[in-house]
Design a protein around this motif. Structure first.
Motif, PDB file in Angstrom:
ATOM      1  N   LEU A   1      58.657  49.436  64.526  1.00  0.00           N
ATOM      2  CA  LEU A   1      59.221  48.693  65.648  1.00  0.00           C
ATOM      3  C   LEU A   1      60.744  48.779  65.563  1.00  0.00           C
ATOM      4  O   LEU A   1      61.314  48.631  64.485  1.00  0.00           O
ATOM      5  CB  LEU A   1      58.770  47.236  65.571  1.00  0.00           C
TER       6      LEU A   1
ATOM      7  N   TYR B   1      64.287  47.388  67.671  1.00  0.00           N
ATOM      8  CA  TYR B   1      64.848  46.543  68.725  1.00  0.00           C
ATOM      9  C   TYR B   1      66.363  46.591  68.653  1.00  0.00           C
ATOM     10  O   TYR B   1      66.947  47.026  67.653  1.00  0.00           O
ATOM     11  CB  TYR B   1      64.357  45.090  68.609  1.00  0.00           C
TER      12      TYR B   1
ATOM     13  N   GLU C   1      54.967  42.237  63.482  1.00  0.00           N
ATOM     14  CA  GLU C   1      54.966  41.372  64.664  1.00  0.00           C
ATOM     15  C   GLU C   1      55.456  39.967  64.322  1.00  0.00           C
ATOM     16  O   GLU C   1      56.170  39.341  65.111  1.00  0.00           O
ATOM     17  CB  GLU C   1      53.580  41.324  65.297  1.00  0.00           C
TER      18      GLU C   1
ATOM     19  N   TYR D   1      59.266  40.168  63.943  1.00  0.00           N
ATOM     20  CA  TYR D   1      59.892  40.363  65.257  1.00  0.00           C
ATOM     21  C   TYR D   1      59.880  39.061  66.060  1.00  0.00           C
ATOM     22  O   TYR D   1      60.888  38.724  66.701  1.00  0.00           O
ATOM     23  CB  TYR D   1      59.189  41.488  66.020  1.00  0.00           C
TER      24      TYR D   1
ATOM     25  N   CYS E   1      63.190  37.117  67.486  1.00  0.00           N
ATOM     26  CA  CYS E   1      63.351  36.744  68.898  1.00  0.00           C
ATOM     27  C   CYS E   1      63.750  35.270  69.049  1.00  0.00           C
ATOM     28  O   CYS E   1      64.391  34.905  70.040  1.00  0.00           O
ATOM     29  CB  CYS E   1      62.069  37.019  69.677  1.00  0.00           C
TER      30      CYS E   1
ATOM     31  N   LEU F   1      63.188  45.150  72.976  1.00  0.00           N
ATOM     32  CA  LEU F   1      62.317  46.067  72.237  1.00  0.00           C
ATOM     33  C   LEU F   1      62.567  47.496  72.706  1.00  0.00           C
ATOM     34  O   LEU F   1      62.516  47.778  73.902  1.00  0.00           O
ATOM     35  CB  LEU F   1      60.850  45.677  72.470  1.00  0.00           C
TER      36      LEU F   1
ATOM     37  N   ASN G   1      57.793  50.487  69.749  1.00  0.00           N
ATOM     38  CA  ASN G   1      56.730  49.807  69.014  1.00  0.00           C
ATOM     39  C   ASN G   1      55.548  50.759  69.018  1.00  0.00           C
ATOM     40  O   ASN G   1      54.927  50.973  70.062  1.00  0.00           O
ATOM     41  CB  ASN G   1      56.373  48.476  69.676  1.00  0.00           C
TER      42      ASN G   1
END
Length: 167
Positions: free
Chosen positions: A27, A29, A85, A88, A92, A102, A105
């Motif tokens: 992932l 971001y 997850e 993340y 956030c 994002l 992913n």
């Protein structure tokens, strides 16, 4: 990817033994840094972030890199899907990040930063082309991963312990 002999291999808890199947997630971001500048605030907060990564990530099976680029964080997380997850979701909701977006992913067959619980790179210090310190959002998947690999391969990363809060 060929590793130099000096590179350490990070031993992650909860990761499978060699030959055992693993489902990895990658992932990436980007966020605006929402940390007050001046009087050592940024350096202290960054040290706190990296210390938390060093404590938590090996137990959770997470590796990756955090890049600081002119008021933005770009971070790649690699590891088990649920752990990635979870981190993340916390990012956030973290007040040190604003405008979290994002960029990528996806499932991953291998780790790009398998030797770091969390590497840190300042894009201004990385030996990248001038255009590399901007345009993260505009990059396609391959361009994004290529830029992150280039940061790793040029050793533009700092050891977690080298970022300590100022007294």
């Amino acid at each position: 990817m060929t590793r130099e002999p000096w590179r350490r291999r990070l031993r992650l808890e909860g990761t499978p033994c060699p030959g055992e199947a693993a489902v990895l997630t990658r992932l990436v971001y980007i966020s605006a840094v929402a940390i007050a500048r001046g009087q050592g605030h940024f350096r202290s907060e960054l040290a706190d972030i990296m210390a938390a990564c060093e404590r938590y990530n090996p137990r959770a099976g997470i590796t990756g890199v955090l890049v600081y680029d002119r008021g933005r964080f770009i971070q790649m997380l690699e590891g088990p899907k649920a752990a990635v997850e979870d981190i993340y979701a916390r990012i956030c909701n973290d007040t040190r990040h604003a405008e979290v977006t994002l960029l990528l992913n996806e499932p991953a067959s291998e780790r790009l930063f398998d030797d770091w619980a969390m590497a840190f790179a300042n894009a201004g210090d990385a030996p990248l082309p001038v255009k590399a310190s901007s345009g993260w959002v505009e990059l396609d998947r391959d361009g994004l991963l290529s830029r992150l690999r280039e940061i790793h391969d040029h050793q533009a990363v700092m050891n977690l312990r080298s970022i300590q809060p100022s007294p």
